[in-house]
Design a protein around this motif. Structure first.
Motif, PDB file in Angstrom:
ATOM      1  N   GLU A 206      24.160  48.094 -76.617  1.00  0.00           N
ATOM      2  CA  GLU A 206      25.104  47.434 -77.517  1.00  0.00           C
ATOM      3  C   GLU A 206      25.795  46.242 -76.859  1.00  0.00           C
ATOM      4  O   GLU A 206      26.605  45.569 -77.475  1.00  0.00           O
ATOM      5  N   ARG A 207      25.483  45.954 -75.601  1.00  0.00           N
ATOM      6  CA  ARG A 207      26.250  44.943 -74.871  1.00  0.00           C
ATOM      7  C   ARG A 207      26.130  43.552 -75.484  1.00  0.00           C
ATOM      8  O   ARG A 207      27.018  42.734 -75.347  1.00  0.00           O
ATOM      9  N   SER A 208      25.027  43.295 -76.199  1.00  0.00           N
ATOM     10  CA  SER A 208      24.890  41.992 -76.834  1.00  0.00           C
ATOM     11  C   SER A 208      25.935  41.795 -77.928  1.00  0.00           C
ATOM     12  O   SER A 208      26.251  40.668 -78.305  1.00  0.00           O
ATOM     13  N   ASP A 209      26.477  42.899 -78.442  1.00  0.00           N
ATOM     14  CA  ASP A 209      27.507  42.813 -79.480  1.00  0.00           C
ATOM     15  C   ASP A 209      28.912  42.819 -78.895  1.00  0.00           C
ATOM     16  O   ASP A 209      29.891  42.753 -79.634  1.00  0.00           O
ATOM     17  N   PHE A 210      29.007  42.913 -77.565  1.00  0.00           N
ATOM     18  CA  PHE A 210      30.320  43.095 -76.952  1.00  0.00           C
ATOM     19  C   PHE A 210      31.255  41.918 -77.215  1.00  0.00           C
ATOM     20  O   PHE A 210      32.448  42.102 -77.431  1.00  0.00           O
ATOM     21  N   ARG A 211      30.708  40.683 -77.198  1.00  0.00           N
ATOM     22  CA  ARG A 211      31.553  39.503 -77.394  1.00  0.00           C
ATOM     23  C   ARG A 211      32.333  39.593 -78.697  1.00  0.00           C
ATOM     24  O   ARG A 211      33.483  39.164 -78.783  1.00  0.00           O
ATOM     25  N   LYS A 212      31.737  40.188 -79.709  1.00  0.00           N
ATOM     26  CA  LYS A 212      32.412  40.346 -80.996  1.00  0.00           C
ATOM     27  C   LYS A 212      33.707  41.139 -80.831  1.00  0.00           C
ATOM     28  O   LYS A 212      34.741  40.765 -81.372  1.00  0.00           O
ATOM     29  N   GLY A 213      33.648  42.212 -80.059  1.00  0.00           N
ATOM     30  CA  GLY A 213      34.833  43.040 -79.839  1.00  0.00           C
ATOM     31  C   GLY A 213      35.920  42.308 -79.090  1.00  0.00           C
ATOM     32  O   GLY A 213      37.102  42.410 -79.425  1.00  0.00           O
ATOM     33  N   MET A 214      35.543  41.543 -78.060  1.00  0.00           N
ATOM     34  CA  MET A 214      36.538  40.821 -77.279  1.00  0.00           C
ATOM     35  C   MET A 214      37.200  39.727 -78.121  1.00  0.00           C
ATOM     36  O   MET A 214      38.395  39.486 -78.016  1.00  0.00           O
ATOM     37  N   GLU A 215      36.409  39.081 -78.981  1.00  0.00           N
ATOM     38  CA  GLU A 215      36.973  38.046 -79.838  1.00  0.00           C
ATOM     39  C   GLU A 215      37.924  38.644 -80.872  1.00  0.00           C
ATOM     40  O   GLU A 215      38.836  37.978 -81.354  1.00  0.00           O
ATOM     41  N   MET A 216      37.724  39.930 -81.217  1.00  0.00           N
ATOM     42  CA  MET A 216      38.615  40.599 -82.161  1.00  0.00           C
ATOM     43  C   MET A 216      39.896  41.079 -81.493  1.00  0.00           C
ATOM     44  O   MET A 216      40.830  41.493 -82.169  1.00  0.00           O
ATOM     45  N   GLY A 217      39.936  41.059 -80.163  1.00  0.00           N
ATOM     46  CA  GLY A 217      41.174  41.430 -79.481  1.00  0.00           C
ATOM     47  C   GLY A 217      41.097  42.640 -78.581  1.00  0.00           C
ATOM     48  O   GLY A 217      42.128  43.146 -78.136  1.00  0.00           O
ATOM     49  N   ALA A 218      39.877  43.137 -78.276  1.00  0.00           N
ATOM     50  CA  ALA A 218      39.771  44.248 -77.320  1.00  0.00           C
ATOM     51  C   ALA A 218      40.186  43.763 -75.932  1.00  0.00           C
ATOM     52  O   ALA A 218      40.045  42.591 -75.601  1.00  0.00           O
ATOM     53  N   ASP A 219      40.708  44.680 -75.120  1.00  0.00           N
ATOM     54  CA  ASP A 219      41.197  44.310 -73.789  1.00  0.00           C
ATOM     55  C   ASP A 219      40.148  44.482 -72.703  1.00  0.00           C
ATOM     56  O   ASP A 219      40.191  43.801 -71.680  1.00  0.00           O
ATOM     57  N   ASP A 220      39.223  45.420 -72.902  1.00  0.00           N
ATOM     58  CA  ASP A 220      38.249  45.713 -71.843  1.00  0.00           C
ATOM     59  C   ASP A 220      37.122  46.540 -72.450  1.00  0.00           C
ATOM     60  O   ASP A 220      37.191  46.963 -73.619  1.00  0.00           O
ATOM     61  N   TYR A 221      36.081  46.760 -71.666  1.00  0.00           N
ATOM     62  CA  TYR A 221      35.022  47.662 -72.109  1.00  0.00           C
ATOM     63  C   TYR A 221      34.438  48.394 -70.910  1.00  0.00           C
ATOM     64  O   TYR A 221      34.505  47.926 -69.779  1.00  0.00           O
ATOM     65  N   ILE A 222      33.892  49.585 -71.165  1.00  0.00           N
ATOM     66  CA  ILE A 222      33.209  50.385 -70.145  1.00  0.00           C
ATOM     67  C   ILE A 222      31.836  50.729 -70.700  1.00  0.00           C
ATOM     68  O   ILE A 222      31.717  51.149 -71.852  1.00  0.00           O
ATOM     69  N   THR A 223      30.808  50.533 -69.894  1.00  0.00           N
ATOM     70  CA  THR A 223      29.448  50.825 -70.330  1.00  0.00           C
ATOM     71  C   THR A 223      29.097  52.273 -70.010  1.00  0.00           C
ATOM     72  O   THR A 223      29.273  52.742 -68.880  1.00  0.00           O
ATOM     73  N   LYS A 224      28.605  52.995 -71.018  1.00  0.00           N
ATOM     74  CA  LYS A 224      28.162  54.387 -70.818  1.00  0.00           C
ATOM     75  C   LYS A 224      26.749  54.405 -70.239  1.00  0.00           C
ATOM     76  O   LYS A 224      25.927  53.575 -70.643  1.00  0.00           O
TER      77      LYS A 224
END
Length: 352
Positions: free
Chosen positions: A87-105
């Protein structure tokens, strides 16, 4: 006040294991098995931090983040995404929406705990009230540096003495510092074609000078000189850009300090700073290729990711994610770790 963390994940094992790690670390935890329940719990319990999976039934992680950022009671809660590698290719969408960080499972225990700890340190900084004085600014910079959010910062800056009529910076020159007027008076002025000066701004104790040219990355549009003997603190350009571009919440706090709480100035600077990371990275690649004549597949960019990130004025991780997007869009290739620009004209004319 007890630190509480809400874990939202439809996978029972991951949800319970994540909560257990956080419980053992001394945090109070709540869990939700889907996004809809997660939003309900977040509004009811007001957790300190939220850890949320992206792909879930009923309401996915993006939907959770969207609803919580719209709610004034939950909009400032630090939000960490859990994402599978696919799902990492979709990660930028989350950051642009205001997420603070992410952790990869799958993730290690320490990785989760470190991410939570950094968000808590950031929250502490955002809750502090810093005065627009040298002491307040120094304390803010020290707190940010100690938090680990931005490491390469000085904790103290030199204060220089300027005499009456001494020039601080000149129109059409490149900016090198953010200037903080500790004491004295300064005028900002422009010179017309006939050589006549007119004053555009007046500055007194506690004012900051020169920040618009730094953010817009262009030459000064005016000059500044001393009206009355002054003491001025010099903050290097690189430190200023790190403060502005590494984290939008920290940038907001910093800009809130330097603009003396003038809302229209805050909004303008944040808009300039966050117009588009993609455009800034594209411009940097174009600059490098043009400057060093690297067009063509036989001429890879030899400059390190860290150096390019510093040139752009962003975190290395943000640069790498943007480069990954460019590669997927076939704007660039990455061979043996080196960047090759495929279509410089396409990078020059990115729409967003």
């Amino acid at each position: 006040m007890e630190t509480s963390i809400l874990v939202i994940d439809d996978n029972t094992d991951i949800r319970e294991n994540t909560a257990e790690i956080l419980d053992l670390a001394g945090y109070k935890t709540f869990t939700a098995e889907n996004g809809k329940r997660g939003v309900e719990l977040a509004i009811k319990e007001r957790p300190t931090v939220i850890v949320c999976d992206i792909m879930m039934p009923e309401l996915d992680g993006y939907g959770v983040l969207h609803l919580l950022r719209k709610n004034p009671d939950t909009k400032n809660i630090p939000f960490i995404f859990l994402t599978a590698k696919t799902e990492r290719s979709d990660f930028r969408k989350g950051m642009e929406m205001g997420a603070d960080d992410y952790i990869t499972k799958p993730f290690e225990d320490i990785e989760l705990l470190n991410a939570v700890e950094i968000r808590l340190k950031k929250l502490s900084i955002l809750d502090q009230k810093y005065t627009p004085t040298p002491e307040g600014l120094h304390q803010f910079l020290k707190d940010v540096k100690n938090s680990g959010l931005i490491e390469k910062l000085s904790e103290q800056y030199e204060v220089h003495t300027y005499e009456k009529k001494q020039l601080i910076y000149s129109e059409n020159k490149r900016p090198r510092f953010l200037y903080y007027l500790v004491s004295g008076k300064v005028k900002g002025f422009k010179t017309n074609e006939e050589g006549k000066e007119y004053i555009a701004n007046l500055y007194a104790d506690g004012d900051f000078l020169g920040y618009t040219a730094l953010i817009e990355d262009k030459n000064y549009e005016d000059s500044a000189s001393v009206l009355e003997d002054a003491e001025i603190m010099l903050i290097p350009k690189d430190d200023f850009l790190q403060m502005v571009y590494n984290d939008i919440s920290i940038a907001s706090k910093f800009i809130h300090i330097i603009t003396q709480n003038v809302k229209d100035k805050e909004d303008r600077l944040l808009s300039l700073a966050y117009s588009s990371l993609r455009k800034r990275v594209a411009k940097a690649l174009v600059d490098i290729v043009t400057k060093f004549r690297l067009e063509g597949n036989a001429n890879p960019i030899e400059i390190s990711r860290e150096d390019i990130a510093q040139y752009v004025g962003t975190a290395t991780e943000s640069l790498i994610r943007t480069l990954s997007d460019f590669k997927a869009e076939k704007n660039i290739d990455i061979k043996s770790g080196k960047i090759i620009v495929n279509d410089i004209e396409k990078l020059k004319h990115l729409l967003y």
